[in-house]
Design a protein around this motif. Structure first.
Motif, PDB file in Angstrom:
ATOM      1  N   UNK A 247       0.863  -1.184   0.000  1.00  0.00           N
ATOM      2  CA  UNK A 247       0.000   0.000   0.000  1.00  0.00           C
ATOM      3  C   UNK A 247       0.897   1.231   0.000  1.00  0.00           C
ATOM      4  N   UNK A 248       0.758   2.050  -1.041  1.00  0.00           N
ATOM      5  CA  UNK A 248       1.578   3.253  -1.194  1.00  0.00           C
ATOM      6  C   UNK A 248       0.706   4.488  -1.066  1.00  0.00           C
ATOM      7  N   UNK A 249       1.168   5.449  -0.272  1.00  0.00           N
ATOM      8  CA  UNK A 249       0.437   6.697  -0.069  1.00  0.00           C
ATOM      9  C   UNK A 249       1.038   7.771  -0.966  1.00  0.00           C
ATOM     10  N   UNK A 250       0.247   8.298  -1.885  1.00  0.00           N
ATOM     11  CA  UNK A 250       0.732   9.340  -2.792  1.00  0.00           C
ATOM     12  C   UNK A 250       0.233  10.728  -2.387  1.00  0.00           C
ATOM     13  N   UNK A 251      -0.415  10.826  -1.234  1.00  0.00           N
ATOM     14  CA  UNK A 251      -1.017  12.087  -0.811  1.00  0.00           C
ATOM     15  C   UNK A 251      -0.183  12.783   0.262  1.00  0.00           C
ATOM     16  N   UNK A 252      -0.587  13.999   0.633  1.00  0.00           N
ATOM     17  CA  UNK A 252       0.183  14.812   1.572  1.00  0.00           C
ATOM     18  C   UNK A 252      -0.189  14.560   3.026  1.00  0.00           C
ATOM     19  N   UNK A 253      -1.062  13.610   3.274  1.00  0.00           N
ATOM     20  CA  UNK A 253      -1.446  13.277   4.638  1.00  0.00           C
ATOM     21  C   UNK A 253      -1.353  11.771   4.849  1.00  0.00           C
ATOM     22  N   UNK A 254      -0.900  11.369   6.037  1.00  0.00           N
ATOM     23  CA  UNK A 254      -0.866   9.955   6.386  1.00  0.00           C
ATOM     24  C   UNK A 254      -2.287   9.399   6.445  1.00  0.00           C
ATOM     25  N   UNK A 255      -2.394   8.106   6.188  1.00  0.00           N
ATOM     26  CA  UNK A 255      -3.702   7.447   6.209  1.00  0.00           C
ATOM     27  C   UNK A 255      -3.628   6.147   6.994  1.00  0.00           C
ATOM     28  N   UNK A 256      -4.599   5.894   7.872  1.00  0.00           N
ATOM     29  CA  UNK A 256      -4.671   4.602   8.566  1.00  0.00           C
ATOM     30  C   UNK A 256      -5.453   3.595   7.719  1.00  0.00           C
ATOM     31  N   UNK A 257      -4.742   2.621   7.185  1.00  0.00           N
ATOM     32  CA  UNK A 257      -5.337   1.636   6.282  1.00  0.00           C
ATOM     33  C   UNK A 257      -5.885   0.472   7.092  1.00  0.00           C
TER      34      UNK A 257
END
Length: 309
Positions: A247-257
């Motif tokens: 799972x790769x985050x391409x956004x400017x905020x962390x995300x809890x997956x």
């Protein structure tokens, strides 16, 4: 923990959640006085009304809609009674819909013995404890201080992306009041942990997911691999399969997956299980970061959801 998935931004934001504690008869006894702590927040206007769960527009969609009032077990800044030197076992749940809880207790440390899916392979000690929305932790704390002193458990702003800690002060989450008595001696702890066989990923199918966003249509649309949920085609697997998700985050905020229905084992960049091995169902994916985990579909066929908490 339990919470709804119908109008969940409103339901969870207004307080519809609670803990479920599953005990293992094989766990060691005498770990300390137990306390379940459900951490959350709630948005309250100056007139006492509750904030609009859909407020904030696209910024709220991207960052999340935090409440302006911290809660511990539904209370504002409650007081816990304790005896200095006697160990306590805290069962923690982050039930907030967006807020990350980074906890600090001055001159103390936390011994984390468990998480989302029970006890870890072995305990780890940390000065600060971070819980993303939906995460759980099982920790040991030994409060220390002078008789009749009060300790402050602090919420510390956590950097989960652009501007998320800007001009945000620490805040008191709860207080620990020590009895007016001499410091006691906590009983010695025996070996803690459990044997968790690592999942065999030989021949496991690879699943690659990018957390993406699109504003080309004039409003923010969150998506997986560029596809919003309403256009997504389900991933497929058979009972007994093992998969490795990246799972790769391409956004400017962390995300809890978060994955429903199954616990998984976090993996390192080399594809091997991270230690201490543990069973998780929620992982924080940092800005421009990548997480990997192995999941085995051991039972429970049907349709299961995965999402950002």
């Amino acid at each position: 923990w339990y919470h709804p998935h119908v109008h969940s931004a409103a339901q969870v934001g207004y307080g519809l959640y609670g803990p479920l504690l599953v005990e293992d008869a094989g766990e060691p006894a005498g770990l300390g006085d137990e306390l379940v702590l459900v951490l959350s927040d709630i948005g309250v206007e100056a007139d006492g009304s509750l904030r609009d769960p859909a407020g904030g527009g696209d910024a709220g969609t991207l960052f999340g809609r935090e409440g302006n009032t911290l809660l511990a077990n539904g209370r504002v800044d409650p007081v816990i009674g304790a005896r200095a030197g006697l160990r306590q076992r805290w069962r923690l749940v982050n039930a907030a819909k967006s807020r990350y809880f980074q906890l600090a207790l001055a001159d103390h440390s936390f011994t984390r013995i468990g998480g989302d899916g029970g006890m870890l392979e072995y305990p780890i000690e940390t000065e600060r404890l971070v819980l993303a929305p939906g995460e759980r932790a099982d920790v040991l704390v030994v409060p220390r201080g002078a008789p009749d002193a009060t300790l402050s458990l602090r919420w510390v702003p956590y950097d989960r992306g652009y501007g998320s800690t800007f001009q945000r002060p620490e805040a008191e989450l709860l207080r620990i009041h020590l009895e007016d008595a001499p410091e006691a001696e906590a009983p010695e702890l025996g070996p803690l942990g459990r044997v968790i066989p690592t999942l065999d990923t030989t021949g496991a199918a690879a699943v690659a997911l990018d957390l993406t966003m699109d504003q080309s249509g004039g409003s923010l649309v969150m998506s997986i691999n560029g596809v919003p949920s309403w256009d997504a085609v389900p991933l497929m697997a058979f009972v007994g399969d093992t998969q490795v998700w990246t799972v790769k985050n391409t956004m400017e905020f962390a995300h809890p997956f978060h994955l429903h229905g199954y616990f998984f084992q976090p993996l390192g960049a080399d594809g091997r299980a991270l230690h201490p091995v543990e069973w998780k169902d929620t992982l924080n994916v940092p800005v421009d970061g990548v997480v990997r985990f192995a999941v085995r579909y051991d039972d429970r066929p049907g349709m299961w959801m995965f999402h950002c908490h």
